[in-house]
Design an enzyme around this catalytic site. Structure first.
Site, short mmCIF file in Angstrom:
data_model
loop_
_atom_site.label_atom_id
_atom_site.label_comp_id
_atom_site.label_asym_id
_atom_site.label_seq_id
_atom_site.Cartn_x
_atom_site.Cartn_y
_atom_site.Cartn_z
N TYR A 245 0.87 -1.18 0.00
CA TYR A 245 0.00 0.00 0.00
C TYR A 245 0.91 1.23 0.00
O TYR A 245 2.09 1.13 0.32
CB TYR A 245 -0.98 -0.01 1.18
N HIS A 291 6.42 -0.49 1.18
CA HIS A 291 6.06 0.52 0.20
C HIS A 291 7.00 0.49 -0.99
O HIS A 291 8.14 0.08 -0.87
CB HIS A 291 6.10 1.91 0.84
#
Ligand SMILES: *[C@@H]1O[C@H](CO)[C@@H](O)[C@H](O)[C@H]1NC(C)=O
Ligand SMILES: *[C@@H]1O[C@H](CO)[C@@H](O)[C@H](O)[C@H]1NC(C)=O
Ligand SMILES: *[C@@H]1O[C@H](CO)[C@@H](O)[C@H](O)[C@H]1NC(C)=O
Length: 316
Positions: A245, A291
């Site tokens: 995400y 990430h």
């Protein structure tokens, strides 16, 4: 006689084509005049006309902040967002959201964009490249100063400024705020919203995947919660599915593109020596993890290239 007629004919053709050209020319300028700029700044972030790359990604209609009328999640957003949580037993989202708006204001923020507004924003990350930058006054000059997680101002005013209009946080990164700062919760799990409610009421939640403060100082009337659909939008449209995400810094930057007319970015990236660390800590930070740091940086560079943001690199 024939010669004269021909001459006249040529004269008429020239005259008619000149008139047509003139009309075309003025039509263009009239069109330019009638298409008003979407904001009053020199360049407007939300202007989608000049770049196809930007237009494909930027969705001005995505829900930004949770409120009581937009809180129902689409099935795919719900599934994806709930899939991010690592805490197994979770409460019902609907129940939690109901509590949320009995405690915090239920308003529609930032619907005031228009040709008369020029809202300038500074997005201030926590990079060590702020140290020695002397950016403080320049950062404070913006209408909105958006800071992220624990990044302090006290003791670092010369480089990071004093003003904070918005602070992005989640329970594990929470700090006390002053009365004029908006607390903007980025919820990565339902428990994050439960923590927010608890912090302003029962103060019973003290643990998520790590220890969290039972309460914090902040103005209840200035609390906002990022919409889970916005997180999904940034993941889909901007991170193009890279990483698990999007990072908080990247989410904050895209959030700013949606509430500001002009965006200046400070404290993002490594130091000029290529070191990743927070300006307020000695320890090194990793920029990958869950990430897609590298991909996010490319998007940030592209945004700068097409003049949507200006990235200030810090001391060089
Ligand atoms: C999790 O939920 C199940 C089923 O609702 C329940 O039996 C269990 O006790 C719960 N565990 C915790 C830690 O709350
Ligand atoms: C909630 O937000 C939506 C935009 O996402 C807006 O259209 C609506 O008016 C807002 N509702 C309230 C009660 O503010
Ligand atoms: C903080 O601001 C609110 C208005 O948003 C006001 O009602 C409250 O009294 C203020 N609190 C302090 C400690 O200044």
């Amino acid at each position: 006689m024939v010669v004269l007629l021909l001459k006249r004919h040529r004269y008429l053709t020239t005259l008619v084509s000149s008139i047509i050209l003139l009309l075309l020319y003025f039509q263009n300028s009239l069109l330019i005049l009638s298409e008003r700029s979407p904001c009053a700044c020199h360049i407007c972030v939300s202007d989608r006309k000049k770049s196809d790359w930007f237009r494909e990604r930027y969705n001005p209609n995505v829900p930004l902040l949770l409120n009581s009328t937009n809180s129902v999640l689409h099935a795919d957003v719900s599934r994806w967002w709930k899939g991010l949580q690592t805490v197994p037993n979770t409460s019902s989202y609907t129940k939690v959201v109901d509590q949320l708006f009995s405690l915090f204001p239920d308003k529609h923020h930032y619907s005031d964009a228009g040709p008369d507004r020029c809202r300038t924003c500074a997005v201030v990350g926590n990079s060590g490249n702020l140290l020695g930058s002397n950016y403080g006054p320049r950062i404070d000059f913006h209408d909105f100063v958006i800071r992220i997680n624990k990044g302090p101002t006290k003791g670092y005013e010369k480089d990071v400024g004093l003003k904070t209009t918005h602070r992005i946080m989640y329970p594990e990164s929470a700090v006390d705020l002053d009365n004029s700062t908006h607390l903007v919760l980025f919820p990565f799990k339902i428990l994050d919203i439960e923590w927010l409610i608890s912090a302003f009421s029962s103060k019973t939640i003290i643990q998520t995947y790590s220890k969290v403060p039972s309460t914090i100082k902040a103005n209840k009337d200035k609390v906002m919660v990022l919409h889970p659909a916005f997180i999904r939008y940034v993941f889909d449209n901007w991170a193009e599915g890279h990483g698990r995400y999007p990072s908080t810094g990247f989410l904050t930057l895209i959030f700013a593109l949606h509430i500001c007319d002009e965006v200046n970015v400070f404290g993002f990236g490594a130091t000029s020596g290529g070191i990743w660390h927070h300006y307020f800590e000695k320890t090194l930070t990793s920029y990958q993890g869950v990430h897609a740091g590298k991909f996010e940086n490319e998007i940030i560079s592209q945004l700068q290239k097409i003049n949507k943001i200006l990235v200030h690199m810090g001391r060089t």
